[in-house]
Design a protein around this motif. Structure first.
Motif, PDB file in Angstrom:
ATOM      1  N   SER A 196     -36.634  47.553   5.049  1.00 28.37           N
ATOM      2  CA  SER A 196     -35.641  46.859   4.589  1.00 28.37           C
ATOM      3  C   SER A 196     -35.449  47.715   3.366  1.00 28.37           C
ATOM      4  CB  SER A 196     -36.598  45.481   3.679  1.00 28.37           C
ATOM      5  OG  SER A 196     -37.683  46.250   2.748  1.00 28.37           O
ATOM      6  N   ARG A 242     -43.131  39.339  -0.333  1.00 25.11           N
ATOM      7  CA  ARG A 242     -42.368  40.412   0.671  1.00 25.11           C
ATOM      8  C   ARG A 242     -41.032  40.047   0.828  1.00 25.11           C
ATOM      9  NH1 ARG A 242     -43.159  44.355   4.815  1.00 25.11           N
ATOM     10  NH2 ARG A 242     -45.253  43.700   5.276  1.00 25.11           N
ATOM     11  N   SER A 243     -41.489  38.812   0.877  1.00 28.93           N
ATOM     12  CA  SER A 243     -39.799  37.926   0.493  1.00 28.93           C
ATOM     13  C   SER A 243     -38.838  37.852  -0.736  1.00 28.93           C
ATOM     14  CB  SER A 243     -39.436  36.647   0.607  1.00 28.93           C
ATOM     15  OG  SER A 243     -40.266  36.360   0.065  1.00 28.93           O
ATOM     16  N   LEU A 275     -39.198  40.785  -2.590  1.00 28.63           N
ATOM     17  CA  LEU A 275     -39.529  42.221  -3.126  1.00 28.63           C
ATOM     18  C   LEU A 275     -38.557  43.388  -4.518  1.00 28.63           C
ATOM     19  CD1 LEU A 275     -40.871  44.347   0.286  1.00 28.63           C
ATOM     20  CD2 LEU A 275     -41.863  43.949  -1.578  1.00 28.63           C
ATOM     21  N   CYS A 276     -37.039  42.329  -3.542  1.00 27.70           N
ATOM     22  CA  CYS A 276     -35.648  42.793  -4.145  1.00 27.70           C
ATOM     23  C   CYS A 276     -35.726  42.552  -5.936  1.00 27.70           C
ATOM     24  CB  CYS A 276     -34.461  41.880  -4.242  1.00 27.70           C
ATOM     25  SG  CYS A 276     -33.200  42.709  -3.935  1.00 27.70           S
ATOM     26  N   SER A 277     -36.749  41.639  -6.220  1.00 24.43           N
ATOM     27  CA  SER A 277     -36.737  41.232  -7.997  1.00 24.43           C
ATOM     28  C   SER A 277     -38.104  41.823  -8.433  1.00 24.43           C
ATOM     29  CB  SER A 277     -37.088  40.258  -7.919  1.00 24.43           C
ATOM     30  OG  SER A 277     -36.417  38.655  -7.362  1.00 24.43           O
ATOM     31  N   TRP A 288     -30.508  45.630   8.121  1.00 24.81           N
ATOM     32  CA  TRP A 288     -30.830  46.323   6.796  1.00 24.81           C
ATOM     33  C   TRP A 288     -30.597  44.929   6.424  1.00 24.81           C
ATOM     34  CZ3 TRP A 288     -32.714  49.786   4.662  1.00 24.81           C
ATOM     35  CH2 TRP A 288     -32.359  51.619   6.073  1.00 24.81           C
ATOM     36  N   HIS A 289     -31.961  44.483   5.075  1.00 20.95           N
ATOM     37  CA  HIS A 289     -31.340  43.485   4.519  1.00 20.95           C
ATOM     38  C   HIS A 289     -32.155  43.509   3.289  1.00 20.95           C
ATOM     39  CE1 HIS A 289     -34.740  43.760   8.177  1.00 20.95           C
ATOM     40  NE2 HIS A 289     -34.794  43.327   6.865  1.00 20.95           N
ATOM     41  N   CYS A 290     -32.140  43.059   2.724  1.00 17.86           N
ATOM     42  CA  CYS A 290     -32.370  43.511   1.022  1.00 17.86           C
ATOM     43  C   CYS A 290     -33.811  43.135   0.424  1.00 17.86           C
ATOM     44  CB  CYS A 290     -31.355  42.589   0.130  1.00 17.86           C
ATOM     45  SG  CYS A 290     -29.952  42.971   0.239  1.00 17.86           S
ATOM     46  N   GLY A 291     -35.049  43.349   1.305  1.00 15.60           N
ATOM     47  CA  GLY A 291     -35.718  43.697   0.691  1.00 15.60           C
ATOM     48  C   GLY A 291     -36.601  42.045   1.430  1.00 15.60           C
ATOM     49  N   ALA A 292     -36.218  41.776   1.787  1.00 16.08           N
ATOM     50  CA  ALA A 292     -36.616  40.116   2.967  1.00 16.08           C
ATOM     51  C   ALA A 292     -37.319  39.992   4.233  1.00 16.08           C
ATOM     52  CB  ALA A 292     -35.900  38.735   3.194  1.00 16.08           C
TER      53      ALA A 292
END
Lengths: 420, 299
Positions: free
Chosen positions: A252, A303-304, A306-308, B99-103
């Protein structure tokens, strides 16, 4: 300023030191076991408080140097006094903590309040005697090890020879002698000739508990290097490198961040070492470099998110980890004031919460469960309701007993297992 | 598409983090900024890969509109240069389709999870970006000296941003040309000086903070650093003859420490304007495809 930044038991477990963001060190001492209740271990009460580091200003670089205590490490006790090393970003200090419970009385030339007597008024001589007084604990700085680190110090570790210790910053590791403050030996330097080529930094370092020639350091790339100081003076070439190949399915934007190792700790036996990255704890056998022997997921449900977590900076949190006395259980912190224990022998894990509501004296900690699926069972906590401002980064386990110290942001919790 | 916007958003967030780290108490955290540059690189690679796919799919009659939009994006603002002046990013040219945004994504369902990530992330809408273009674009004093950075996947291109002269320069195979200058204070002198400068070893721009070690400081014994320090000193001394001393002090203070001195020089800048124009500058840089070199120079 009272955000706890480090927690450490001494070698007997009698003393527990905490450092905070304001540069203070608070030492707790375990009370002796009560004769009335022999099964109950003594409580920890404040023993000494002192200001270890003050904010400083580097005038050349126009930078403020934080007084936050990054690490505390106790020295093995050699005499009546206790010694510890405390460090901020730039300077390491050796502190002596000593007790005074007697004072001399009956001086000939001084009054009891300290004023000097007129020598002409002295007509008789007496021998001063030591009389008991209220216990006074004094902390005095004995050594200051400064000006050896350009980058921020992240680790200190005392050698098993009890004479030397190492200090590590982002790019270098220095070896010190406890008696010598104006010199240190640089034993690891990963700074590239061209800073544009910088790809990793040192995140933690520790000496082997028994082998005085061996130490390890972890990197932001998720690797651990074991170095032998007998091989060469400069240990840029590692003796062993521990690295687990990355799972391509988990790739990711944040792979590099979550693989960065935040803490490395040798087991008491010296056979294993433990590393903590953002989502997991890994146990490595020093004899096997290719992969860890055990991996424990601390909070895989993040893990889901991570963006936040990247947005609110939580992804940069550096969690520590620790072993229990016989290396059978490991412990680390998480969010929502949760901390996790993994029993290696029974392959069980448990989550507890450190909070005032759940931690009344003598009450038993109730295991917590996080609901990751759609349906939330009763007493389960959903991932979305976790408070990411409440985090447990620092934990410590008594070296001999089942007593743990868990630091939330502003509070220290001490738990012990229930004795029958 | 959501993931492409997420990548853009990530770049924006990352630059913001780098910018705010410069005013943090205790100095710039090398570790954290290194990790942020990795995110920057990853997001940029993803963005470039998606963009190149889209370009291939674009019908020919839309090229003119795309070019026009690109021309708008080229008008770099000085605020961007000051924001990212000492940061570069290695572009290795490696592009990934995964690529993916963290998931965690299974390869079977990339689009669905991308949508989930989009809801999780705050996103800037494209319409906002266009507004920023029209409102916040500066006019450059010397547009004639612009060269449109070409899409160049080769490694020998480096973008250097000078805080003092606000000159953005691109080094191609050892030679440089000025891309843009905004409100030049000493444009000509600075540019000419840098012409001479750039032919020399580019490591000049990396000023080792250890350069500041006073003589009486104990030097770690095992590592003899005198040779490295001498090289840096020699470069700096020869360059100082050519450069204005103010240039040196600004450049050194920026690259060496990210400390207060450089902050003072552009603290007048409206930070709102800086953040507002990030997107434009990002698009320019991304679309230009000029190689970025290593993202952290300030240590």
């Amino acid at each position: 300023a009272d955000i706890i930044s480090t927690v450490e038991f001494n070698h007997t477990g009698e003393l527990l030191a905490t450092g905070d963001k304001g540069g203070r060190v608070v030492i707790f001492q375990q009370e002796p076991e009560s004769k009335n209740q022999p099964q109950c271990r003594g409580e920890y009460n404040v023993y000494s408080t002192f200001q270890s580091h003050e904010p400083e200003f580097d005038y050349l670089k126009s930078l403020e140097i934080e007084e936050k205590i990054n690490k505390i490490r106790w020295l093995p006790q050699k005499n009546a006094a206790q010694f510890l090393l405390s460090t901020n970003d730039k300077t390491i200090k050796l502190w002596k903590i000593s007790e005074r419970d007697k004072r001399p009385e009956g001086y000939n030339l001084k009054e009891e309040d300290g004023r000097y007597r007129d020598p002409n008024s002295v007509t008789t001589l007496r021998v001063p005697v030591l009389r008991p007084m209220d216990l006074m604990v004094e902390a005095s700085p004995r050594r200051v090890f400064a000006n050896a680190h350009t980058y921020h110090i992240n680790s200190i570790s005392v050698n098993s020879d009890h004479e030397t210790y190492l200090s590590a910053d982002d790019l270098r590791i220095n070896l010190w002698h406890l008696e010598i403050t104006d010199r240190s030996f640089n034993i690891v330097d990963i700074k590239p000739a061209n800073m544009e080529e910088l790809t990793e930094v040192i995140t933690a370092a520790e000496f082997h508990p028994d082998q005085c020639n061996t130490f390890v350091y972890s990197s932001s790339k998720g690797t651990i290097r074991l170095c032998d100081m007998r091989a060469s003076a400069l240990c840029d070439q590692h003796a062993k490198m521990f690295e687990e190949p990355e799972d391509p399915n988990n790739r990711s934007f944040f792979s590099e961040i979550i693989s960065s190792i935040s803490d490395v700790k040798f087991s008491h036996s010296g056979r294993y070492m433990m590393t903590r990255d953002y989502l997991s704890v890994k146990i490595w056998d020093l004899n096997m470099e290719t992969r860890p022997v055990e991996t424990y997921q601390v909070h895989e449900y993040l893990r889901s998110k991570l963006c936040s977590l990247y947005e609110n900076d939580c992804i940069f949190d550096k969690f520590e980890c620790c072993w229990n006395g016989n290396d059978s259980v490991v412990m680390t912190g998480s969010y929502n004031n949760f901390f996790r224990m993994f029993d290696r022998d029974y392959r069980q894990d448990v989550t507890f919460e450190a909070s005032r509501e759940n931690s009344k004296p003598r009450s038993v900690l109730k295991p917590r469960k996080i609901s990751t699926g759609g349906k939330r069972k009763k007493d389960e906590i959903s991932v979305d309701s976790l408070d990411f401002n409440k985090k447990i980064l620092h934990t410590a386990w008594h070296p001999l007993d089942n007593i743990i110290a868990v630091a939330t942001t502003n509070n220290l919790y001490i738990f012990q297992d229930k004795l029958n | 598409m959501e993931c492409a916007l997420d990548a853009q958003n990530l770049i924006s967030i990352s630059l913001r983090k780098i910018q705010s780290s410069r005013t943090q108490r205790g100095g710039i955290k090398l570790h954290k900024n290194l990790l942020v540059t990795y995110v920057l690189r990853n997001a940029r690679q993803f963005y470039m890969s998606k963009n190149s796919l889209q370009t291939q799919r674009t019908p020919p009659y839309e090229d003119a509109a795309v070019d026009h939009r690109r021309q708008e994006y080229i008008e770099l603002t000085g605020s961007f240069t000051e924001l990212a002046d000492d940061f570069y990013c290695n572009f290795t040219g490696v592009e990934s389709d995964t690529w993916h945004c963290g998931a965690h994504q299974s390869s079977a369902q990339p689009s669905e999870l991308a949508h989930q990530d989009a809801t999780a992330c705050a996103m800037a809408s494209p319409s906002d970006s266009e507004l920023m273009v029209s409102e916040a674009c500066w006019s450059c004093a010397d547009k004639s000296s612009w060269e449109l950075p070409i899409l160049n996947a080769q490694a020998n291109q480096k973008t250097v941003l000078d805080l003092d002269t606000h000159v953005v320069t691109t080094v191609t195979n050892g030679y440089f040309h000025s891309d843009c200058c905004a409100q030049p204070k000493q444009p000509q002198a600075g540019a000419q000086c840098y012409t001479r400068k750039r032919k020399m070893d580019t490591s000049y721009y990396i000023v080792d903070p250890e350069f500041y070690l006073p003589d009486f400081v104990p030097v770690p014994c095992k590592r003899m650093r005198s040779e490295d320090e001498e090289d840096d000193d020699d470069d700096l001394q020869s360059d100082s003859e050519q450069l204005d001393s103010a240039n040196i002090s600004n450049l050194i203070s920026v690259l060496g420490s990210g400390g207060l001195s450089e902050f003072v020089s552009w603290q007048q800048m409206d930070l709102e304007q800086i953040f507002g124009t990030q997107t434009i500058c990002l698009k320019h840089t991304l679309l230009a495809g000029s190689g970025w070199t290593r993202a952290i120079e300030a240590f």
